[in-house]
Design a protein around this motif. Structure first.
Motif, PDB file in Angstrom:
ATOM      1  N   ASN A  10       0.828  -1.205   0.000  1.00 32.52           N
ATOM      2  CA  ASN A  10       0.000   0.000   0.000  1.00 32.52           C
ATOM      3  C   ASN A  10       0.867   1.263   0.000  1.00 32.52           C
ATOM      4  N   GLY A  11       2.031   1.174  -0.656  1.00 37.52           N
ATOM      5  CA  GLY A  11       2.937   2.314  -0.760  1.00 37.52           C
ATOM      6  C   GLY A  11       3.987   2.403   0.323  1.00 37.52           C
ATOM      7  N   VAL A  12       3.870   1.613   1.394  1.00 36.76           N
ATOM      8  CA  VAL A  12       4.812   1.669   2.511  1.00 36.76           C
ATOM      9  C   VAL A  12       5.935   0.666   2.278  1.00 36.76           C
ATOM     10  N   PRO A  13       7.211   1.064   2.410  1.00 31.55           N
ATOM     11  CA  PRO A  13       8.312   0.136   2.137  1.00 31.55           C
ATOM     12  C   PRO A  13       8.264  -1.126   3.003  1.00 31.55           C
ATOM     13  N   LYS A  14       8.393  -2.285   2.342  1.00 33.78           N
ATOM     14  CA  LYS A  14       8.505  -3.559   3.069  1.00 33.78           C
ATOM     15  C   LYS A  14       9.971  -3.736   3.431  1.00 33.78           C
ATOM     16  N   LEU A  15      10.358  -3.083   4.505  1.00 35.45           N
ATOM     17  CA  LEU A  15      11.764  -2.894   4.833  1.00 35.45           C
ATOM     18  C   LEU A  15      12.471  -4.205   5.139  1.00 35.45           C
ATOM     19  N   ASP A  16      11.979  -4.946   6.116  1.00 41.65           N
ATOM     20  CA  ASP A  16      12.672  -6.152   6.556  1.00 41.65           C
ATOM     21  C   ASP A  16      12.807  -7.159   5.425  1.00 41.65           C
ATOM     22  N   LEU A  17      11.789  -7.276   4.594  1.00 43.84           N
ATOM     23  CA  LEU A  17      11.806  -8.270   3.526  1.00 43.84           C
ATOM     24  C   LEU A  17      12.700  -7.841   2.364  1.00 43.84           C
ATOM     25  N   ILE A  18      12.443  -6.663   1.820  1.00 41.91           N
ATOM     26  CA  ILE A  18      13.105  -6.257   0.586  1.00 41.91           C
ATOM     27  C   ILE A  18      14.539  -5.808   0.814  1.00 41.91           C
ATOM     28  N   PHE A  19      14.773  -5.019   1.852  1.00 44.28           N
ATOM     29  CA  PHE A  19      16.138  -4.531   2.070  1.00 44.28           C
ATOM     30  C   PHE A  19      17.097  -5.675   2.356  1.00 44.28           C
ATOM     31  N   THR A  20      16.688  -6.620   3.190  1.00 40.00           N
ATOM     32  CA  THR A  20      17.596  -7.723   3.494  1.00 40.00           C
ATOM     33  C   THR A  20      17.874  -8.561   2.255  1.00 40.00           C
ATOM     34  N   TRP A  21      16.874  -8.681   1.363  1.00 40.13           N
ATOM     35  CA  TRP A  21      17.137  -9.393   0.105  1.00 40.13           C
ATOM     36  C   TRP A  21      18.145  -8.634  -0.743  1.00 40.13           C
ATOM     37  N   MET A  22      17.958  -7.341  -0.874  1.00 37.73           N
ATOM     38  CA  MET A  22      18.827  -6.546  -1.742  1.00 37.73           C
ATOM     39  C   MET A  22      20.283  -6.595  -1.309  1.00 37.73           C
ATOM     40  N   MET A  23      20.509  -6.713  -0.027  1.00 35.77           N
ATOM     41  CA  MET A  23      21.871  -6.683   0.474  1.00 35.77           C
ATOM     42  C   MET A  23      22.620  -7.992   0.264  1.00 35.77           C
ATOM     43  N   GLN A  24      21.933  -9.034  -0.179  1.00 38.80           N
ATOM     44  CA  GLN A  24      22.651 -10.275  -0.460  1.00 38.80           C
ATOM     45  C   GLN A  24      22.460 -10.756  -1.889  1.00 38.80           C
ATOM     46  N   GLU A  25      21.531 -10.143  -2.632  1.00 36.27           N
ATOM     47  CA  GLU A  25      21.261 -10.589  -4.000  1.00 36.27           C
ATOM     48  C   GLU A  25      21.464  -9.421  -4.961  1.00 36.27           C
ATOM     49  N   TYR A  26      22.696  -9.007  -5.144  1.00 36.85           N
ATOM     50  CA  TYR A  26      22.991  -7.932  -6.084  1.00 36.85           C
ATOM     51  C   TYR A  26      24.147  -8.384  -6.970  1.00 36.85           C
ATOM     52  N   GLY A  27      24.302  -7.752  -8.115  1.00 41.63           N
ATOM     53  CA  GLY A  27      25.388  -8.120  -8.996  1.00 41.63           C
ATOM     54  C   GLY A  27      25.122  -9.411  -9.753  1.00 41.63           C
ATOM     55  N   ARG A  28      26.200 -10.070 -10.185  1.00 39.16           N
ATOM     56  CA  ARG A  28      26.077 -11.245 -11.037  1.00 39.16           C
ATOM     57  C   ARG A  28      25.757 -12.511 -10.265  1.00 39.16           C
ATOM     58  N   VAL A  29      26.210 -12.610  -9.011  1.00 36.77           N
ATOM     59  CA  VAL A  29      25.980 -13.834  -8.236  1.00 36.77           C
ATOM     60  C   VAL A  29      25.411 -13.455  -6.873  1.00 36.77           C
ATOM     61  N   ASN A  30      25.012 -14.462  -6.095  1.00 34.80           N
ATOM     62  CA  ASN A  30      24.463 -14.229  -4.768  1.00 34.80           C
ATOM     63  C   ASN A  30      25.579 -13.981  -3.760  1.00 34.80           C
ATOM     64  N   HIS A  31      25.253 -13.251  -2.695  1.00 36.36           N
ATOM     65  CA  HIS A  31      26.238 -12.948  -1.658  1.00 36.36           C
ATOM     66  C   HIS A  31      25.663 -13.224  -0.269  1.00 36.36           C
ATOM     67  N   PRO A  32      25.182 -14.431  -0.018  1.00 33.89           N
ATOM     68  CA  PRO A  32      24.503 -14.663   1.263  1.00 33.89           C
ATOM     69  C   PRO A  32      25.416 -14.566   2.474  1.00 33.89           C
ATOM     70  N   SER A  88      16.581   5.836   2.259  1.00 35.43           N
ATOM     71  CA  SER A  88      17.005   5.608   0.871  1.00 35.43           C
ATOM     72  C   SER A  88      18.480   5.296   0.741  1.00 35.43           C
ATOM     73  N   THR A  89      19.280   5.532   1.767  1.00 29.49           N
ATOM     74  CA  THR A  89      20.720   5.256   1.658  1.00 29.49           C
ATOM     75  C   THR A  89      21.219   4.332   2.764  1.00 29.49           C
ATOM     76  N   ILE A  90      20.353   3.561   3.392  1.00 35.74           N
ATOM     77  CA  ILE A  90      20.845   2.677   4.451  1.00 35.74           C
ATOM     78  C   ILE A  90      21.723   1.569   3.893  1.00 35.74           C
ATOM     79  N   ASP A  91      21.658   1.332   2.576  1.00 35.85           N
ATOM     80  CA  ASP A  91      22.569   0.358   1.978  1.00 35.85           C
ATOM     81  C   ASP A  91      24.021   0.757   2.209  1.00 35.85           C
ATOM     82  N   GLN A  92      24.298   2.038   2.246  1.00 34.35           N
ATOM     83  CA  GLN A  92      25.667   2.511   2.413  1.00 34.35           C
ATOM     84  C   GLN A  92      26.197   2.268   3.818  1.00 34.35           C
ATOM     85  N   ARG A  93      25.299   2.046   4.777  1.00 33.92           N
ATOM     86  CA  ARG A  93      25.737   1.690   6.132  1.00 33.92           C
ATOM     87  C   ARG A  93      26.433   0.341   6.147  1.00 33.92           C
ATOM     88  N   ASN A  94      26.156  -0.458   5.126  1.00 35.59           N
ATOM     89  CA  ASN A  94      26.784  -1.779   5.030  1.00 35.59           C
ATOM     90  C   ASN A  94      27.959  -1.792   4.073  1.00 35.59           C
TER      91      ASN A  94
END
Length: 607
Positions: A185-207, A225-231
């Protein structure tokens, strides 16, 4: 052993749909292996790293398994970002039953060239369908298949109107990027999507890179919008999706609802009552069935499961019993063989579901179940519904009393007690848990009904209308449906969240005027629960559920800003402002028991 577990490796993680590419990659150079007859699988021709060239010159890499004969066969096609070869040994049963099987690494992942643009691969999928149809072993009919990312890709491919897509077999697939996938409903699904993005980027998985992350600390940072940079990394896809905080051109390609292509093809849909893409999977089924001249060709199966369906019998505080794990593959296979091989039609109805608390499989003609009675339960109080010890009531007549007031501070949000995130990546438990601790908070309004005089089945879509006023320009409304046991336990059954500025339009947000009363519609996750006599309906209303959902900062720019404000919000519930939750009550006889095929003990997936 027949199993669909490997497809669900994709379901253990979810992909974020983005407009731009998130990985730059050189084109892999490789040659397809020569056809291997019976090398690993009897009576099977196997070929690996088969190149399929796209119109722009990018080479996609495919694995092809097919019967070792000179006949033409229908094909099962998997389009995946998780590695096309992971499931080859698991799907040989398709070949034994008379199908060819083709799995392809999506553009920019593993052995395929180009740049990875998650969920923007429908055009590539259509070209692969054309390639399959041109092969001398193909009869031109293709069933697309897969879970999560690969489930959603099928619906995006559906809109390409490719004539060779003959069936959709979709597990735990989101439908709409802004409405139920990246955002709810327009609200970010933070726990689900952000945690996925931080391990599934680029050419291969990074679990393994994320194993030591302090998820709580990272997700509490601002701006969102920039919490990815904290990691220590820059994931442009995450940053873009958070900045795109209204429905528009960025999100339109990811919108299935309302974008049906006019193609009527059979669909087989699977999801779980406790999984994060439940709403999207149900919407996909309803979209397809609602635009079909043959609605009986569409099947929906909902079990007592998480995102990795058909794996667990105990989720949170509920034990679904040994019948929770079924031979799901045999249901799917019989349906597929009827649609694509012309074999006998299944005899079951088109909506098969597990009824929690009664712990029974049931079936009905459709979802929602025909004959469902929608009951409005209205909020009422004497003006002090704060905490479970307050005077909040849930009634069938008009609500009464002064508005209830609570204070929401984004720096002290209501903590999430459970999550629908695959694999509980953020560390939260899953499923239904006791909410006694949060119901002691003054920023949680609690409305409880009278003990039920008889058993009641609630199965179907759940919606709330909450009338609020506040002294800030924007805030969120969280609504939870609870099952209150005679011993006092309060278990969450369904939840939803809505952002006030999207109350009329997700493409044209409107800020609130302080003190003015607004109706905030809240879609909850669909649900099913058997409320026993003596139990009570309960509704919680608050403004945060963190970190399952991103916090509203009570400002105009919650997803890209750092400034916060404290909201003093009133919930109105009188004859004029009928704050309510609408429950789908299933009368006796509207559905019937269903005996699913069961797995043997040796074949059951591990918990």
């Amino acid at each position: 052993m027949k199993t669909f577990r490997t497809f669900l490796l994709a379901g253990a993680s979810l992909a974020l749909a983005v407009a731009g590419s998130v990985a730059q990659a050189d084109q892999p150079s490789a040659q397809a292996s020569p056809p291997q007859v019976g090398f690993r699988y009897p009576n099977t021709i196997a070929q690996y790293d088969v190149g399929i060239t796209m119109p722009d010159g990018v080479r996609l890499s495919a694995t092809v398994l097919r019967p070792a004969d000179d006949q033409k066969h229908p094909t099962v096609f998997l389009q995946t970002p998780y590695g096309k070869d992971a499931s080859a040994a698991q799907v040989i049963d398709f070949v034994n039953r008379g199908y060819a099987y083709v799995s392809v690494d999506v553009r920019g992942r593993f052995d395929s060239g180009g740049d990875f643009a998650p969920f923007r691969d429908a055009a590539d999928g259509a070209h692969v369908l054309d390639w399959i149809a041109q092969q001398d072993w193909s009869n031109g009919q293709v069933a697309t298949i897969g879970a999560s990312y690969s489930g959603n890709s099928q619906w995006n491919l559906w809109r390409e109107r490719n004539p060779h897509q003959s069936a959709i077999v979709s597990y735990v697939a989101p439908a709409d990027g802004f409405g139920d996938f990246v955002r709810f409903n327009g609200v970010p699904k933070l726990d689900l999507i952000f945690t996925w993005m931080m391990q599934e980027y680029g050419r291969v998985n990074h679990p393994h890179e994320v194993e030591d992350f302090d998820w709580g600390e990272v997700m509490a940072a601002l701006p969102l919008s920039t919490i990815d940079q904290r990691n220590g990394r820059r994931v442009q896809a995450w940053e873009d999706a958070m900045r795109e905080d209204r429905f528009g051109p960025y999100w339109q390609p990811l919108q299935a609802t309302g974008n049906t292509p006019g193609r009527d093809i059979p669909t087989f849909n699977v999801t779980g009552w406790y999984e994060g893409q439940l709403l999207g999977a149900v919407r996909n089924y309803e979209n397809a069935r609602g635009h079909s001249a043959t609605p009986g060709n569409h099947v929906l199966v909902i079990g007592p499961w998480l995102h990795g369906v058909n794996r667990n019998r105990v989720i949170g505080a509920l034990d679904a019993g040994p019948q929770a794990i079924i031979d799901l593959d045999s249901l799917r296979d019989r349906w597929m063989d009827h649609v694509l091989l012309g074999r006998e039609a299944p005899t079951h109805k088109n909506f098969i579901y597990f009824l929690p608390a009664l712990n029974q499989w049931r079936q009905a003609d459709a979802f929602p179940i025909p004959g469902t009675q929608y009951r409005s339960m209205r909020l009422s109080s004497g003006g002090h519904a704060n905490t479970a010890a307050g005077d909040g009531m849930l009634v069938e007549g008009n609500g009464r009393g002064a508005p209830d007031t609570f204070t929401y501070d984004p720096n002290h949000p209501v903590p999430s007690l459970s999550s629908r995130t695959a694999g509980a990546r953020g560390g939260l438990p899953q499923g239904s848990v006791d909410h006694a601790s949060v119901e002691q908070r003054d920023d949680v309004l609690v409305y409880t009904g009278q003990p039920l005089a008889e058993d009641v089945e609630v199965t179907g879509p759940v919606r709330a209308n909450i009338y609020i006023s506040s002294d800030v320009v924007d805030t969120d409304v969280v609504v939870r449906l609870m099952d209150v046991y005679p011993d006092g336990r309060s278990l969450n059954i369904a939840e939803g969240i809505a952002r006030a500025k999207y109350r009329n339009s997700m493409s044209d947000p409107e800020l609130m005027q302080p003190g003015q009363v607004y109706r905030i519609p809240v879609d909850l996750f669909p649900t099913s629960n058997y409320f026993r006599a003596g139990h009570r309906f309960r509704v919680e209303v608050t403004s945060s559920d963190f970190p399952v959902f991103g916090r509203n900062l009570n400002t105009a720019n919650s997803d890209s800003g750092t400034e916060t404000a404290i909201a003093h919000t009133r919930v109105h519930h009188d004859r004029r402002y009928t704050s309510e939750i609408i429950l789908p009550i299933v009368p006796r006889g509207a559905s019937e028991p269903f005996d699913p095929p069961m797995q043997t003990a040796a074949a059951q997936p591990a918990e």
